[in-house]
Design an enzyme around this catalytic site. Structure first.
Site, PDB file in Angstrom:
ATOM      1  N   GLU A 103      10.353 -12.517  38.291  1.00  0.00           N
ATOM      2  CA  GLU A 103      10.447 -11.075  38.546  1.00  0.00           C
ATOM      3  C   GLU A 103       9.340 -10.293  37.829  1.00  0.00           C
ATOM      4  O   GLU A 103       9.571  -9.249  37.230  1.00  0.00           O
ATOM      5  CB  GLU A 103      11.836 -10.567  38.170  1.00  0.00           C
ATOM      6  CG  GLU A 103      12.933 -11.226  38.982  1.00  0.00           C
ATOM      7  CD  GLU A 103      14.337 -10.758  38.647  1.00  0.00           C
ATOM      8  OE1 GLU A 103      15.187 -10.735  39.553  1.00  0.00           O
ATOM      9  OE2 GLU A 103      14.590 -10.408  37.472  1.00  0.00           O
ATOM     10  N   GLU A 125      27.678  -7.030  36.328  1.00  0.00           N
ATOM     11  CA  GLU A 125      26.636  -6.447  37.178  1.00  0.00           C
ATOM     12  C   GLU A 125      27.042  -6.423  38.644  1.00  0.00           C
ATOM     13  O   GLU A 125      26.843  -5.415  39.340  1.00  0.00           O
ATOM     14  CB  GLU A 125      25.338  -7.239  37.004  1.00  0.00           C
ATOM     15  CG  GLU A 125      24.193  -6.727  37.855  1.00  0.00           C
ATOM     16  CD  GLU A 125      22.905  -7.525  37.678  1.00  0.00           C
ATOM     17  OE1 GLU A 125      21.926  -7.202  38.376  1.00  0.00           O
ATOM     18  OE2 GLU A 125      22.894  -8.463  36.845  1.00  0.00           O
ATOM     19  N   LYS A 177      12.051 -15.720  29.432  1.00  0.00           N
ATOM     20  CA  LYS A 177      12.040 -15.528  30.881  1.00  0.00           C
ATOM     21  C   LYS A 177      10.576 -15.487  31.296  1.00  0.00           C
ATOM     22  O   LYS A 177       9.846 -14.578  30.924  1.00  0.00           O
ATOM     23  CB  LYS A 177      12.753 -14.228  31.261  1.00  0.00           C
ATOM     24  CG  LYS A 177      12.735 -13.898  32.743  1.00  0.00           C
ATOM     25  CD  LYS A 177      13.463 -12.585  33.023  1.00  0.00           C
ATOM     26  CE  LYS A 177      13.431 -12.226  34.503  1.00  0.00           C
ATOM     27  NZ  LYS A 177      14.167 -10.966  34.796  1.00  0.00           N
ATOM     28  N   GLU A 235      36.952 -10.045  45.008  1.00  0.00           N
ATOM     29  CA  GLU A 235      36.253 -10.803  46.049  1.00  0.00           C
ATOM     30  C   GLU A 235      36.741 -10.399  47.434  1.00  0.00           C
ATOM     31  O   GLU A 235      35.936 -10.311  48.377  1.00  0.00           O
ATOM     32  CB  GLU A 235      36.478 -12.303  45.829  1.00  0.00           C
ATOM     33  CG  GLU A 235      35.736 -13.177  46.829  1.00  0.00           C
ATOM     34  CD  GLU A 235      36.027 -14.655  46.650  1.00  0.00           C
ATOM     35  OE1 GLU A 235      35.329 -15.463  47.284  1.00  0.00           O
ATOM     36  OE2 GLU A 235      36.947 -15.002  45.892  1.00  0.00           O
ATOM     37  N   GLU A 241      24.387 -20.742  32.284  1.00  0.00           N
ATOM     38  CA  GLU A 241      24.416 -19.314  31.983  1.00  0.00           C
ATOM     39  C   GLU A 241      25.421 -18.592  32.887  1.00  0.00           C
ATOM     40  O   GLU A 241      25.338 -18.685  34.111  1.00  0.00           O
ATOM     41  CB  GLU A 241      23.015 -18.716  32.174  1.00  0.00           C
ATOM     42  CG  GLU A 241      22.925 -17.241  31.856  1.00  0.00           C
ATOM     43  CD  GLU A 241      21.523 -16.675  32.053  1.00  0.00           C
ATOM     44  OE1 GLU A 241      21.360 -15.458  31.901  1.00  0.00           O
ATOM     45  OE2 GLU A 241      20.599 -17.455  32.376  1.00  0.00           O
ATOM     46  N   TRP A 275      13.719  -9.277  48.130  1.00  0.00           N
ATOM     47  CA  TRP A 275      14.409 -10.007  47.064  1.00  0.00           C
ATOM     48  C   TRP A 275      15.094 -11.292  47.513  1.00  0.00           C
ATOM     49  O   TRP A 275      15.636 -12.028  46.690  1.00  0.00           O
ATOM     50  CB  TRP A 275      15.427  -9.086  46.386  1.00  0.00           C
ATOM     51  CG  TRP A 275      14.760  -7.946  45.687  1.00  0.00           C
ATOM     52  CD1 TRP A 275      14.584  -6.673  46.165  1.00  0.00           C
ATOM     53  CD2 TRP A 275      14.138  -7.973  44.401  1.00  0.00           C
ATOM     54  NE1 TRP A 275      13.904  -5.909  45.247  1.00  0.00           N
ATOM     55  CE2 TRP A 275      13.620  -6.673  44.156  1.00  0.00           C
ATOM     56  CE3 TRP A 275      13.964  -8.956  43.422  1.00  0.00           C
ATOM     57  CZ2 TRP A 275      12.936  -6.349  42.978  1.00  0.00           C
ATOM     58  CZ3 TRP A 275      13.296  -8.632  42.263  1.00  0.00           C
ATOM     59  CH2 TRP A 275      12.788  -7.342  42.045  1.00  0.00           C
ATOM     60  N   ASP A 324      22.523 -15.149  41.980  1.00  0.00           N
ATOM     61  CA  ASP A 324      22.453 -14.206  40.862  1.00  0.00           C
ATOM     62  C   ASP A 324      23.831 -13.639  40.519  1.00  0.00           C
ATOM     63  O   ASP A 324      24.101 -12.464  40.779  1.00  0.00           O
ATOM     64  CB  ASP A 324      21.486 -13.073  41.214  1.00  0.00           C
ATOM     65  CG  ASP A 324      21.101 -12.228  40.002  1.00  0.00           C
ATOM     66  OD1 ASP A 324      21.461 -12.606  38.874  1.00  0.00           O
ATOM     67  OD2 ASP A 324      20.448 -11.186  40.182  1.00  0.00           O
ATOM     68  N   ARG A 370      14.564 -20.020  30.627  1.00  0.00           N
ATOM     69  CA  ARG A 370      15.373 -19.677  31.797  1.00  0.00           C
ATOM     70  C   ARG A 370      14.756 -20.248  33.073  1.00  0.00           C
ATOM     71  O   ARG A 370      13.546 -20.210  33.271  1.00  0.00           O
ATOM     72  CB  ARG A 370      15.524 -18.161  31.929  1.00  0.00           C
ATOM     73  CG  ARG A 370      16.330 -17.547  30.799  1.00  0.00           C
ATOM     74  CD  ARG A 370      16.528 -16.059  31.007  1.00  0.00           C
ATOM     75  NE  ARG A 370      17.735 -15.750  31.736  1.00  0.00           N
ATOM     76  CZ  ARG A 370      17.804 -14.895  32.749  1.00  0.00           C
ATOM     77  NH1 ARG A 370      16.722 -14.299  33.194  1.00  0.00           N
ATOM     78  NH2 ARG A 370      18.951 -14.631  33.330  1.00  0.00           N
ATOM     79  N   LYS A 427      21.322 -20.325  35.548  1.00  0.00           N
ATOM     80  CA  LYS A 427      22.460 -19.533  36.017  1.00  0.00           C
ATOM     81  C   LYS A 427      23.447 -20.438  36.753  1.00  0.00           C
ATOM     82  O   LYS A 427      23.061 -21.378  37.441  1.00  0.00           O
ATOM     83  CB  LYS A 427      21.994 -18.414  36.947  1.00  0.00           C
ATOM     84  CG  LYS A 427      21.182 -17.335  36.246  1.00  0.00           C
ATOM     85  CD  LYS A 427      20.926 -16.147  37.154  1.00  0.00           C
ATOM     86  CE  LYS A 427      20.156 -15.059  36.401  1.00  0.00           C
ATOM     87  NZ  LYS A 427      20.041 -13.805  37.172  1.00  0.00           N
ATOM     88  N   ASN A 447      13.773  -9.423  29.471  1.00  0.00           N
ATOM     89  CA  ASN A 447      12.608  -8.674  29.944  1.00  0.00           C
ATOM     90  C   ASN A 447      12.017  -7.963  28.732  1.00  0.00           C
ATOM     91  O   ASN A 447      12.412  -6.860  28.376  1.00  0.00           O
ATOM     92  CB  ASN A 447      13.007  -7.673  31.023  1.00  0.00           C
ATOM     93  CG  ASN A 447      13.481  -8.357  32.295  1.00  0.00           C
ATOM     94  OD1 ASN A 447      12.862  -9.304  32.766  1.00  0.00           O
ATOM     95  ND2 ASN A 447      14.588  -7.894  32.850  1.00  0.00           N
ATOM     96  N   ARG A 461      15.609 -18.292  48.627  1.00  0.00           N
ATOM     97  CA  ARG A 461      15.711 -18.080  47.177  1.00  0.00           C
ATOM     98  C   ARG A 461      16.657 -19.082  46.526  1.00  0.00           C
ATOM     99  O   ARG A 461      16.437 -19.501  45.380  1.00  0.00           O
ATOM    100  CB  ARG A 461      16.176 -16.640  46.917  1.00  0.00           C
ATOM    101  CG  ARG A 461      16.491 -16.319  45.483  1.00  0.00           C
ATOM    102  CD  ARG A 461      16.720 -14.844  45.317  1.00  0.00           C
ATOM    103  NE  ARG A 461      17.389 -14.508  44.060  1.00  0.00           N
ATOM    104  CZ  ARG A 461      17.614 -13.274  43.637  1.00  0.00           C
ATOM    105  NH1 ARG A 461      17.210 -12.247  44.373  1.00  0.00           N
ATOM    106  NH2 ARG A 461      18.228 -13.053  42.493  1.00  0.00           N
TER     107      ARG A 461
END
Length: 643
Positions: free
Chosen positions: A263, A370, A259, A475, A364, A505, A342, A296, A337, A181, A313
């Site tokens: 977003e 995160e 990117k 998990e 990726e 989202w 995500d 990406r 990814k 970003n 998505r």
């Protein structure tokens, strides 16, 4: 703590090689780096480094002259009655071979090693300025940036040198310095602040690591043009001139990371162009200099109406990019990814990865945690990555990847990664990127042995017990059966079962009074299961055949549905959340037994973080179990307390 932790390269790790008489032949920057490392080790432990070709025999003979089949980075170690011999075809191989001798310690064995892919890359999400929301490092949990602080470059790059050494030792050979970003200040790294990039590139170069830069697709507009249309000749010339200037300052520059149309970031869609048009624009500018563009594939509708269940998505990247397979330039790497959402603790392989046979794919991963505890929780990620690479529950990523990329987890924290044990994830990514077939348990033991040399066996045993199954434990007490998310919006830490359920989202679980999960089947759902090759299309589309680990990703199931494991969905949720929280308490107990066997600062940091993990796991257990008890009305079969 003022002293920076040495991570997995403490001085004592060099003892076995530093006691020997070593002959090193060859010339060049990387050979000089190897000589510097060996010279320090020999000075510390009483060995000797010999740079001449003649003289008495040595214990270790290292040099170029290996077979061409070793490639640019491979090496061969041979042992027997004479000296240990390390041979490489190129200097990179000598560097990696030296670090492999460290792993072998006192018992070197004959081996030949070549990396599975030519580029093994880390992406830093570092900002130059402190972003008002994301801070100095976006999704960073280990302090400030190693490269910049509050808008200015760090002048003392000693720690960057140490970091480059760490990365080379586990096989990393490329680094993107800044956040994907790209904000206004970071955009200037391509132009009037290029000197900062060149200085960092000079540090990484000494350890065989090429430097890459995240750039904005709208860079021409930010620097004066009225358009960034990839088919506009003025835009093409702008990128050609800017890129030539980069290579004038950094001759071994790796290339750009982009990117776009993601977003809110600018991209070719603004001009009615395709992603192939956009990527090829930059690829053409880089090609004369030998550079690549990492483009990406994280492109989706981030303003979704939660009421519209036809939008998925998880379908987006496949739908956007597969029509363009074979249209990207040879020096474009489509960076995808590993999963279609995500970086969740559990999700299937992205269907885009095996669907682009005529395009170079960079898979990726995310080392920064995160969605896996943010380096406040012990969560050793190598077992998850290994399952994805080998194809335990889907197509094997290692079969389709041209290279491997991961989002870094480091900062200026004294322990590098915030949580001292999170260093293992950085090390393990490098090792698995070099050889996806490695056993993650063996990689963990490598890291333990290197990081804590000459420590009691009970320390190694306890660390292995705490870490090896920690991903499975995480998990268990978080989102169940592959459905994902259920995290606090924004910062993504801690439980909020409905946190994103009515958001824009596209990260939903669709829980109601009857069941939970997203219907992605062909007949009644979004059809995302059909994006996979056979047999996985059939397996994922079938309730009876879909692996339990992913069943709520692909199916909306009644709470009373009996899983392949033999228990119902609701009982699985209860059982795993109680078990996961209990396992964290056991981990904390094992750590407490290690008091006095570790440096106090490291011991205390981990102890504090395990206290937080116990608290957080209990909160996850109680919120998730209470939520689904209230939704379903089905009590726990074992009568445990649910609120």
């Amino acid at each position: 703590m003022d002293v920076v932790d040495p991570a997995w390269l403490p001085p004592d790790t060099w003892r076995a090689i530093g006691r020997r008489r070593i002959r090193l032949t060859g010339h060049g920057l990387l050979v000089d780096t190897v000589a510097g490392e060996l010279g320090q080790a020999c000075a510390r432990f009483g060995g000797e480094l010999v740079r001449s070709t003649g003289g008495p025999p040595c214990d270790v003979e290292m040099g170029l002259g290996g077979e061409a089949a070793l490639g640019a980075e491979g090496f061969a170690i041979t042992t027997g009655s004479g000296p240990v011999r390390l041979r490489a075809h190129q200097p990179h191989g000598l560097l990696y071979g030296m670090f492999h001798l460290l792993r072998l310690g006192d018992a070197p064995a004959s081996t030949t090693c070549r990396p599975a892919v030519p580029r093994r890359m880390l992406d830093h999400w570092d900002n130059v300025d402190v972003h008002p929301v994301m801070g100095q490092v976006e999704r960073g949990y280990a302090g400030s940036s190693l490269f910049w602080r509050a808008g200015a470059p760090r002048r003392d790059l000693t720690r960057v040198t140490t970091y480059a050494r760490m990365l080379a030792s586990c096989g990393i050979n490329a680094v993107a310095l800044n956040n994907v970003n790209v904000h206004a200040t970071e955009a200037r790294l391509l132009t009037d602040r290029l000197g900062e990039v060149a200085e960092l590139a000079g540090v990484f170069r000494r350890y065989g690591i090429r430097t890459h830069l995240s750039v904005s697709f709208a860079a021409p507009v930010l620097h004066g043009l009225d358009t960034a249309d990839p088919l506009d000749v003025r835009v093409r010339r702008w990128w050609e001139h800017a890129t030539a200037a980069v290579y004038q300052d950094i001759p071994d520059f790796g290339g750009y990371l982009v990117k776009a149309d993601s977003e809110g970031r600018p991209g070719p869609f603004t001009y009615g162009r395709t992603h192939a048009d956009g990527a090829n624009l930059l690829a053409d500018a880089l090609a004369p200099h030998g550079g690549v563009v990492h483009w990406r594939a994280f492109v989706y509708n981030h303003r979704q109406d939660w009421r519209d269940r036809s939008i998925d998505r998880a379908r987006a990247a496949f739908d956007h990019f597969t029509p363009h397979d074979g249209t990207f330039r040879d020096n474009v790497v489509l960076q995808v990814k590993h999963g279609p959402m995500d970086f969740q603790a559990r999700e299937p392989v992205s269907p885009l990865i095996p669907a682009m046979p005529r395009t170079r794919i960079g898979v990726e991963f995310q080392i920064t945690q995160e969605y896996t505890g943010q380096q406040r929780h012990v969560c050793y990620l190598a077992p998850m990555w290994s399952e994805l690479l080998r194809g335990t529950h889907g197509p094997a990523l290692a079969d389709s990847a041209s290279e491997f990329v991961a989002v870094a987890n480091v900062g200026d924290d004294p322990f590098w990664t915030g949580h001292p044990l999170a260093q293992a994830n950085l090390y393990a990514f490098g090792r698995l990127a070099w050889d996806p077939g490695l056993d993650p348990a063996a990689v963990l033991d490598e890291w333990i042995t290197l990081t804590f040399p000459d420590t009691p066996a009970r320390l190694g045993d306890a660390l292995h017990a705490i870490m090896q199954n920690s991903w499975a434990t995480y998990e268990r007490y978080t989102a169940p059966l592959g459905v994902g998310f259920m995290v606090h919006p924004g910062d993504h830490y801690g439980p909020a079962v409905d946190g994103y359920e009515y958001s824009r989202w596209g990260t939903y679980h669709h829980a109601d009074r009857d069941g939970v999960g997203v219907d992605r089947t062909v007949t009644t759902g979004t059809g995302q299961a059909a994006q996979y090759p056979e047999p996985w299309r059939r397996i994922y589309d079938s309730r009876p055949d879909c692996p339990d680990e992913l069943v709520l990703f692909f199916h909306h199931l009644p709470y009373t549905h009996v899983l392949r494991s033999g228990v119902t969905v609701i009982q699985h949720i209860y059982d795993t959340h109680f078990a996961g929280a209990d396992e964290v308490a056991v981990m904390r107990g094992r750590w407490a037994e290690l008091s006095g066997t570790l440096p106090p600062a490291a011991y205390e940091r981990v102890a504090e973080l395990l206290d937080e993990q116990v608290r957080s796991a209990g909160e996850w257990r109680d919120q998730v179990n209470s939520y689904f008890f209230r939704k379903s009305g089905v009590p726990d079969a074992h009568g445990r307390r649910i609120y």
